[in-house]
Design a protein around this motif. Structure first.
Motif, PDB file in Angstrom:
ATOM      1  N   GLN A  15     -19.269 -40.974  13.754  1.00 17.90           N
ATOM      2  CA  GLN A  15     -20.474 -41.396  13.045  1.00 17.90           C
ATOM      3  C   GLN A  15     -21.005 -40.294  12.126  1.00 17.90           C
ATOM      4  OE1 GLN A  15     -21.837 -44.166  12.522  1.00 17.90           O
ATOM      5  NE2 GLN A  15     -23.743 -43.451  11.570  1.00 17.90           N
ATOM      6  N   GLU A  18     -18.848 -39.937   9.183  1.00 14.01           N
ATOM      7  CA  GLU A  18     -19.103 -41.090   8.315  1.00 14.01           C
ATOM      8  C   GLU A  18     -20.344 -40.840   7.451  1.00 14.01           C
ATOM      9  OE1 GLU A  18     -17.694 -44.265   8.211  1.00 14.01           O
ATOM     10  OE2 GLU A  18     -19.276 -45.161   7.000  1.00 14.01           O
ATOM     11  N   MET A  19     -21.406 -40.381   8.089  1.00 17.57           N
ATOM     12  CA  MET A  19     -22.643 -40.141   7.353  1.00 17.57           C
ATOM     13  C   MET A  19     -22.500 -38.952   6.407  1.00 17.57           C
ATOM     14  SD  MET A  19     -25.903 -40.796   9.722  1.00 17.57           S
ATOM     15  CE  MET A  19     -27.123 -41.360   8.565  1.00 17.57           C
ATOM     16  N   MET A  21     -19.839 -38.035   4.962  1.00 17.57           N
ATOM     17  CA  MET A  21     -18.826 -38.364   3.962  1.00 17.57           C
ATOM     18  C   MET A  21     -17.848 -37.207   3.761  1.00 17.57           C
ATOM     19  SD  MET A  21     -21.365 -40.396   1.370  1.00 17.57           S
ATOM     20  CE  MET A  21     -20.149 -40.819   0.150  1.00 17.57           C
ATOM     21  N   PHE A  26     -22.769 -30.584   4.363  1.00 19.16           N
ATOM     22  CA  PHE A  26     -23.782 -31.630   4.543  1.00 19.16           C
ATOM     23  C   PHE A  26     -23.858 -32.070   6.003  1.00 19.16           C
ATOM     24  CE2 PHE A  26     -25.191 -36.176   4.039  1.00 19.16           C
ATOM     25  CZ  PHE A  26     -26.482 -35.879   3.635  1.00 19.16           C
ATOM     26  N   LEU A  30     -27.122 -32.093   8.322  1.00 17.13           N
ATOM     27  CA  LEU A  30     -27.575 -33.272   9.082  1.00 17.13           C
ATOM     28  C   LEU A  30     -27.714 -32.926  10.570  1.00 17.13           C
ATOM     29  CD1 LEU A  30     -25.425 -36.206   7.614  1.00 17.13           C
ATOM     30  CD2 LEU A  30     -27.866 -35.853   7.311  1.00 17.13           C
ATOM     31  N   MET A  33     -30.748 -30.858  11.250  1.00 16.74           N
ATOM     32  CA  MET A  33     -31.938 -31.720  11.162  1.00 16.74           C
ATOM     33  C   MET A  33     -32.129 -32.484  12.460  1.00 16.74           C
ATOM     34  SD  MET A  33     -32.068 -33.901   7.718  1.00 16.74           S
ATOM     35  CE  MET A  33     -31.844 -33.074   6.180  1.00 16.74           C
ATOM     36  N   MET A  34     -31.005 -33.051  12.942  1.00 19.00           N
ATOM     37  CA  MET A  34     -31.063 -33.869  14.159  1.00 19.00           C
ATOM     38  C   MET A  34     -31.562 -33.027  15.324  1.00 19.00           C
ATOM     39  SD  MET A  34     -29.245 -34.369  17.167  1.00 19.00           S
ATOM     40  CE  MET A  34     -29.415 -35.612  18.425  1.00 19.00           C
ATOM     41  N   ASP A  37     -35.370 -31.981  14.870  1.00 14.33           N
ATOM     42  CA  ASP A  37     -36.280 -33.121  15.051  1.00 14.33           C
ATOM     43  C   ASP A  37     -36.266 -33.611  16.498  1.00 14.33           C
ATOM     44  OD1 ASP A  37     -36.785 -32.853  12.412  1.00 14.33           O
ATOM     45  OD2 ASP A  37     -35.803 -34.703  11.763  1.00 14.33           O
ATOM     46  N   ASN A  70     -27.108 -41.382  15.812  1.00 12.24           N
ATOM     47  CA  ASN A  70     -26.665 -40.929  14.487  1.00 12.24           C
ATOM     48  C   ASN A  70     -25.573 -39.877  14.561  1.00 12.24           C
ATOM     49  OD1 ASN A  70     -28.281 -42.530  12.875  1.00 12.24           O
ATOM     50  ND2 ASN A  70     -29.994 -41.096  12.898  1.00 12.24           N
TER      51      ASN A  70
ATOM     52  N   PHE B  11     -33.031 -37.198   9.158  1.00 14.61           N
ATOM     53  CA  PHE B  11     -31.578 -37.299   9.279  1.00 14.61           C
ATOM     54  C   PHE B  11     -31.082 -38.614   8.662  1.00 14.61           C
ATOM     55  CE2 PHE B  11     -27.765 -38.682  11.331  1.00 14.61           C
ATOM     56  CZ  PHE B  11     -27.023 -37.540  11.566  1.00 14.61           C
ATOM     57  N   SER B  12     -31.718 -39.703   9.075  1.00 14.25           N
ATOM     58  CA  SER B  12     -31.297 -41.016   8.567  1.00 14.25           C
ATOM     59  C   SER B  12     -31.508 -41.104   7.061  1.00 14.25           C
ATOM     60  CB  SER B  12     -32.094 -42.129   9.245  1.00 14.25           C
ATOM     61  OG  SER B  12     -31.759 -42.180  10.590  1.00 14.25           O
ATOM     62  N   SER B  14     -31.590 -38.670   4.837  1.00 23.72           N
ATOM     63  CA  SER B  14     -30.638 -37.835   4.089  1.00 23.72           C
ATOM     64  C   SER B  14     -29.256 -38.472   4.061  1.00 23.72           C
ATOM     65  CB  SER B  14     -30.528 -36.452   4.726  1.00 23.72           C
ATOM     66  OG  SER B  14     -31.766 -35.835   4.730  1.00 23.72           O
ATOM     67  N   GLY B  15     -28.828 -38.947   5.226  1.00 17.52           N
ATOM     68  CA  GLY B  15     -27.508 -39.574   5.309  1.00 17.52           C
ATOM     69  C   GLY B  15     -27.429 -40.802   4.426  1.00 17.52           C
ATOM     70  N   MET B  16     -28.489 -41.608   4.473  1.00 16.11           N
ATOM     71  CA  MET B  16     -28.484 -42.844   3.691  1.00 16.11           C
ATOM     72  C   MET B  16     -28.558 -42.540   2.197  1.00 16.11           C
ATOM     73  SD  MET B  16     -30.739 -46.212   4.365  1.00 16.11           S
ATOM     74  CE  MET B  16     -30.745 -46.019   6.110  1.00 16.11           C
ATOM     75  N   LYS B  18     -27.314 -39.987   0.633  1.00 16.15           N
ATOM     76  CA  LYS B  18     -25.987 -39.571   0.152  1.00 16.15           C
ATOM     77  C   LYS B  18     -25.084 -40.801  -0.024  1.00 16.15           C
ATOM     78  CE  LYS B  18     -22.510 -36.014   0.930  1.00 16.15           C
ATOM     79  NZ  LYS B  18     -22.717 -34.999  -0.093  1.00 16.15           N
ATOM     80  N   MET B  19     -25.143 -41.700   0.961  1.00 21.55           N
ATOM     81  CA  MET B  19     -24.309 -42.905   0.868  1.00 21.55           C
ATOM     82  C   MET B  19     -24.698 -43.756  -0.345  1.00 21.55           C
ATOM     83  SD  MET B  19     -24.022 -44.426   4.661  1.00 21.55           S
ATOM     84  CE  MET B  19     -23.329 -43.500   6.010  1.00 21.55           C
ATOM     85  N   PHE B 105     -25.838 -46.707  11.338  1.00 24.11           N
ATOM     86  CA  PHE B 105     -25.229 -47.624  10.373  1.00 24.11           C
ATOM     87  C   PHE B 105     -23.911 -47.074   9.842  1.00 24.11           C
ATOM     88  CE2 PHE B 105     -26.539 -44.954   6.938  1.00 24.11           C
ATOM     89  CZ  PHE B 105     -27.753 -44.427   7.355  1.00 24.11           C
ATOM     90  N   ARG B 107     -21.287 -46.823   6.646  1.00 22.29           N
ATOM     91  CA  ARG B 107     -21.421 -46.771   5.187  1.00 22.29           C
ATOM     92  C   ARG B 107     -20.952 -48.053   4.513  1.00 22.29           C
ATOM     93  NH1 ARG B 107     -18.434 -42.105   3.557  1.00 22.29           N
ATOM     94  NH2 ARG B 107     -16.631 -43.392   3.158  1.00 22.29           N
TER      95      ARG B 107
END
Lengths: 122, 218
Positions: A15, A18-19, A21, A26, A30, A33-34, A37, A70, B11-12, B14-16, B18-19, B105, B107
């Protein structure tokens, strides 16, 4: 890497890849950040536990569950889902032990993320 | 196409982002429901991808406010949530959510769902344009309805004021934009005009011949 918790992998990086990419920098961003938070949310959960505010605790558990999913931290997500259900939907208290277990799983996730992403960046 | 992401989870977002940027969407971000509503009003995004649980205004309330804000311009709303209980889904659909995406989610799934949203938006836009065209057309048409007495001999019609007038005058008065121009249909041309024309030209030719004949000498 499996846990005794439902036999699920403790960290499924698909996952996150995937996020991110495929961009290791990056992915690191991420993951940081996770972790940041999630630590904040965990503190909020502890505070809600002290105040016996189960609704607030349930909401924080819900957010922490989303963050865990995530990054593919499936065991952490499942523990948070249980806390959310107990506090929010059943209206029952969540034990301090359950919160401590979540904290330990979060720290395990953080160190694993750090290790795996460092390997990716090499 | 503008997409607004509303999620309190960095997090969500930023990820979204980029997608979505990789799919060439213009991305706007909001960290809570109130900020999302403010950006929605200012920027009028085509698509909103919102989380359910957010500070200040939650996702469901945000969607209700979006739907109440502007009924003429449709915005496609996707709810991204870790909630998967049926009653939660029904509640959000009732508020006006178009589609769901469960966390975490994927991509490709996000991409195809947004493409589906784009198709719906295109249909809405085409429908809106067609309605505008029809409304414009309707403004230009003033219909004549009811019973209208017409004289069997002279074809004058009796107006509402009990006044007999030529049908062309009546129609011009009854319709703001209608202008009747006199003309002759082929049948009437054959029946009435052609004979008159033939007679006219025949007379004209006879007159010319008479003028050209030499004066008798003598």
């Amino acid at each position: 890497m499996e846990s005794s918790h439902s036999g699920k992998p403790r960290l499924n990086l698909e996952q996150l890849r995937e996020m991110g990419m495929g961009d290791a920098e990056f992915i690191r961003e991420l993951a940081d950040m996770m972790v940041d938070d999630s630590r904040t949310r965990l503190e909020n959960m502890k505070q809600a536990h002290q105040q016996q505010d189960w609704q607030a605790l349930g909401k924080e558990a819900h957010s922490l569950k989303g963050a865990a999913l995530n990054v593919g931290a499936e065991v952490l997500a499942e523990m948070c889902a249980e806390a959310e259900k107990t506090a929010r939907y059943d209206g029952n208290p969540v034990s301090l032990e359950a919160i401590q277990a979540i904290a330990a799983e979060l720290e395990f996730t953080a160190s694993e993320l750090n290790r795996v992403i460092s390997e990716m960046q090499e | 196409m503008k997409v607004l992401i509303a999620d309190d989870d960095r997090f969500s977002r930023s990820g979204m982002r980029k997608m979505l940027e990789s799919c060439e969407y213009k991305v706007l971000e909001a960290g809570d429901g109130a900020e999302a509503l403010r950006i929605f009003i200012a920027e009028k995004p085509d698509i909103v991808v919102t989380d359910w649980m957010m500070p200040k205004i939650d996702g469901v309330e945000l969607v209700r406010k979006i739907r109440a804000f502007d009924e003429t311009r449709y915005c496609y709303v996707v709810m991204v949530t870790a909630k998967n209980r049926k009653e939660d889904m029904l509640k959000s659909m009732d508020a006006g959510v178009d589609d769901f995406l469960s966390k975490p989610f994927h991509r490709e799934e996000l991409r195809v769902r947004l493409r589906a949203g784009e198709r719906i938006l295109s249909l809405h836009q085409a429908l809106g344009e067609r309605i505008t065209e029809l409304e414009e057309a309707r403004k230009n048409i003033k219909t004549l309805q009811g019973f209208l007495p017409i004289c069997a001999y002279c074809k004058k019609v009796r107006s509402d004021g009990d006044y007999w007038q030529k049908i062309e005058e009546y129609m011009s008065e009854a319709s703001e934009d209608l202008v009747l121009s006199h003309s002759i249909c082929p049948e009437c041309y054959e029946k009435h005009v052609k004979k008159m024309e033939e007679k006219y030209y025949s007379n004209a030719r006879a007159g010319m011949q008479k003028e050209q004949m030499p004066e008798p000498s003598g």
